[in-house]
Design a protein around this motif. Structure first.
Motif, PDB file in Angstrom:
ATOM      1  N   GLN A 274       1.228  -1.383   0.509  1.00 21.60           N
ATOM      2  CA  GLN A 274      -0.076   0.010   0.216  1.00 21.60           C
ATOM      3  C   GLN A 274       1.355   0.873   0.259  1.00 21.60           C
ATOM      4  O   GLN A 274      -0.237   2.110  -0.683  1.00 21.60           O
ATOM      5  N   ASN A 275       1.899   1.190   0.831  1.00 15.30           N
ATOM      6  CA  ASN A 275       2.740   2.546   0.817  1.00 15.30           C
ATOM      7  C   ASN A 275       3.823   3.109  -0.300  1.00 15.30           C
ATOM      8  O   ASN A 275       4.650   4.227  -0.432  1.00 15.30           O
ATOM      9  N   VAL A 276       3.990   1.694  -0.332  1.00 19.03           N
ATOM     10  CA  VAL A 276       5.760   1.342  -1.421  1.00 19.03           C
ATOM     11  C   VAL A 276       5.170   0.616  -2.581  1.00 19.03           C
ATOM     12  O   VAL A 276       5.937   1.624  -3.932  1.00 19.03           O
ATOM     13  N   GLY A 277       4.015   0.676  -3.351  1.00 17.13           N
ATOM     14  CA  GLY A 277       3.333   0.140  -3.952  1.00 17.13           C
ATOM     15  C   GLY A 277       3.784  -1.628  -4.285  1.00 17.13           C
ATOM     16  O   GLY A 277       4.458  -2.088  -4.014  1.00 17.13           O
ATOM     17  N   PRO A 278       2.821  -2.049  -5.747  1.00 15.82           N
ATOM     18  CA  PRO A 278       3.583  -3.870  -6.432  1.00 15.82           C
ATOM     19  C   PRO A 278       5.116  -3.866  -6.126  1.00 15.82           C
ATOM     20  O   PRO A 278       5.544  -3.442  -5.783  1.00 15.82           O
ATOM     21  N   TYR A 279       4.720  -4.959  -5.856  1.00 17.80           N
ATOM     22  CA  TYR A 279       6.360  -5.700  -6.072  1.00 17.80           C
ATOM     23  C   TYR A 279       6.365  -7.037  -6.695  1.00 17.80           C
ATOM     24  O   TYR A 279       4.707  -7.727  -6.831  1.00 17.80           O
ATOM     25  N   LEU A 280       7.158  -7.446  -7.147  1.00 14.01           N
ATOM     26  CA  LEU A 280       7.464  -9.275  -8.174  1.00 14.01           C
ATOM     27  C   LEU A 280       7.853  -9.866  -7.089  1.00 14.01           C
ATOM     28  O   LEU A 280       7.731 -10.097  -6.216  1.00 14.01           O
ATOM     29  N   THR A 281       6.978 -11.014  -7.085  1.00 11.14           N
ATOM     30  CA  THR A 281       6.503 -12.314  -5.956  1.00 11.14           C
ATOM     31  C   THR A 281       7.054 -13.602  -6.844  1.00 11.14           C
ATOM     32  O   THR A 281       7.714 -14.833  -6.371  1.00 11.14           O
ATOM     33  N   LEU A 282       6.801 -14.259  -7.294  1.00 11.10           N
ATOM     34  CA  LEU A 282       7.547 -14.978  -8.270  1.00 11.10           C
ATOM     35  C   LEU A 282       8.484 -15.150  -8.911  1.00 11.10           C
ATOM     36  O   LEU A 282       9.409 -14.458  -9.771  1.00 11.10           O
ATOM     37  N   GLY A 283       8.976 -16.627  -8.531  1.00 13.72           N
ATOM     38  CA  GLY A 283      10.477 -16.807  -8.825  1.00 13.72           C
ATOM     39  C   GLY A 283      11.915 -16.271  -9.040  1.00 13.72           C
ATOM     40  O   GLY A 283      11.642 -15.046  -7.950  1.00 13.72           O
ATOM     41  N   TRP A 284      12.512 -15.544  -9.911  1.00 15.36           N
ATOM     42  CA  TRP A 284      13.794 -15.282 -10.013  1.00 15.36           C
ATOM     43  C   TRP A 284      13.079 -13.463 -10.566  1.00 15.36           C
ATOM     44  O   TRP A 284      13.420 -14.008 -11.692  1.00 15.36           O
ATOM     45  N   PRO A 285      13.050 -12.456  -9.791  1.00 15.35           N
ATOM     46  CA  PRO A 285      12.422 -11.200 -10.739  1.00 15.35           C
ATOM     47  C   PRO A 285      13.285 -10.726 -11.942  1.00 15.35           C
ATOM     48  O   PRO A 285      13.014 -10.365 -12.952  1.00 15.35           O
ATOM     49  N   GLN A 286      14.095 -10.361 -11.284  1.00 16.23           N
ATOM     50  CA  GLN A 286      15.076 -10.572 -12.481  1.00 16.23           C
ATOM     51  C   GLN A 286      16.164 -11.865 -14.086  1.00 16.23           C
ATOM     52  O   GLN A 286      16.254 -12.787 -13.705  1.00 16.23           O
ATOM     53  N   ASP A 287      15.282 -11.334 -14.884  1.00 16.85           N
ATOM     54  CA  ASP A 287      15.083 -12.452 -15.564  1.00 16.85           C
ATOM     55  C   ASP A 287      16.115 -12.553 -16.568  1.00 16.85           C
ATOM     56  O   ASP A 287      15.821 -12.819 -17.487  1.00 16.85           O
ATOM     57  N   THR A 288      17.199 -14.093 -15.773  1.00 19.89           N
ATOM     58  CA  THR A 288      18.056 -13.949 -16.957  1.00 19.89           C
ATOM     59  C   THR A 288      17.782 -14.582 -17.698  1.00 19.89           C
ATOM     60  O   THR A 288      19.068 -14.851 -19.312  1.00 19.89           O
TER      61      THR A 288
END
Length: 340
Positions: A16-30
């Motif tokens: 709510q205060n910082v914003g949505p974030y990635l939650t699935l797997g390794w977010p930096q998609d190498t």
């Protein structure tokens, strides 16, 4: 389903205060970068977005922090080095400068708190990096040196093709060799009386292995009792393979397979790694308090450094069990991380 975080109000507060974030797997998609689905610039933009969001999260939590341990992992620099250390040193330098500036902002925020003198700040990295120039098919080496025997003329890759009645050792995982121990492996042939001899033979032969660049492939190869300690040490590999920087196990080795050649050039975008001899890729520890009493700090010292307490080791650890479903999940996770 498993909870993403606990307590739930913390997760909700950040959203709510910082914003949505990635939650699935390794977010930096190498993987997407490796396979050409995104460009270098798109990947770098993604990593920077992740870094910025984590900074916002950390600074907000610092403002509300009262006691305990507050930790935040900025792991994009790991992914950046995997993908750019070999060919883009300019990218690496810019990221270290950015993280150094971040540390300055964190210190500024901490120094503004009333209890600033009581706050202990640590910056910890568990490993360094080196170029990954050659892929090592360790099982192919074991085959060529008579430690791993293949059934008949079938040279396809995989343990289903192994003649275990004539095999003394095999490799699975990135830095591991296991002996085909009698009464431990399903078709083990190495007796307790012969175990030390097989280990010594492997150590001697591995230390003499020279790669295409004229350097030895293996920098260290300690036996289990010399490499591990603690209640789970007996479940570790019989030999820990410390590759010389530049050489790393192939993905096939990680899965218990092998390629046609013992060593092949690495032409992947993933051009740097840290699965080498540990002494070649040391981590770092910075602290705003003295480390004079810890000339050689280790993970076991972290509780004392963080909360001024020593945690007694617990030897009552149950043997690890992994189901077929767990094994599949682990392999998929490691593939997603770029290791397999």
């Amino acid at each position: 389903p498993w909870p993403y975080g606990t307590p739930k109000k913390l997760v909700k507060n950040i959203w709510q205060n910082v914003g949505p974030y990635l939650t699935l797997g390794w977010p930096q998609d190498t993987t997407a970068l490796e396979e050409g689905f995104i460009s270098d610039d798109q990947f770098l933009f993604l990593c920077d977005q992740i870094r910025q969001h984590r900074e916002k999260t950390l600074l907000r939590l610092i403002d509300t922090y009262q006691e305990g341990v507050l930790a935040c992992v900025f792991d994009s620099i790991d992914r950046i080095q995997h993908m750019f250390l070999r060919d883009r040193p300019d990218v690496i330098e810019s990221w270290y400068l950015a993280l150094d500036a971040l540390l300055g902002r964190v210190l500024e925020r901490l120094n503004a708190k009333k209890d600033a003198d009581d706050i202990h700040l640590m910056v910890v990295s568990d490993h360094g990096f080196g170029e990954f120039s050659y892929k090592v098919n360790l099982n192919r080496w074991l085959i060529n040196h008579g430690y791993l025997k293949i059934n008949g003329e079938d040279q396809s890759s995989g343990f289903s093709q192994v003649d275990w009645n004539q095999s003394t050792a095999y490799a699975v995982g990135l830095n591991s060799i296991y002996l085909n121990i009698q009464d431990r492996e399903g078709q083990g042939i190495v007796t307790p009386e012969n175990k030390d001899r097989v280990i010594q033979d492997l150590q001697k032969d591995l230390n003499q292995w020279v790669g295409p660049n004229g350097k030895t492939v293996i920098q260290s190869v300690p036996a289990q009792e010399d490499a591990f300690q603690g209640p789970l040490a007996p479940y570790g590999p019989d030999l820990l393979i410390g590759y010389r920087p530049g050489y790393r196990a192939s993905s096939e080795t990680g899965l218990g397979q092998w390629g046609d050649q013992e060593i092949e050039p690495n032409r992947d975008h993933w051009g740097a790694d840290h699965c080498f001899d540990a002494d070649s890729v040391p981590g770092v520890l910075f602290s705003n308090q003295s480390l004079n009493d810890l000339p050689h700090p280790s993970y076991t010292d972290i509780p004392m450094l963080a909360i001024n307490k020593t945690i007694a080791p617990d030897d009552r650890v149950a043997p690890p069990t992994v189901s077929d479903e767990d094994q599949e999940a682990i392999e998929e996770r490691l593939k997603g991380l770029g290791y397999l």
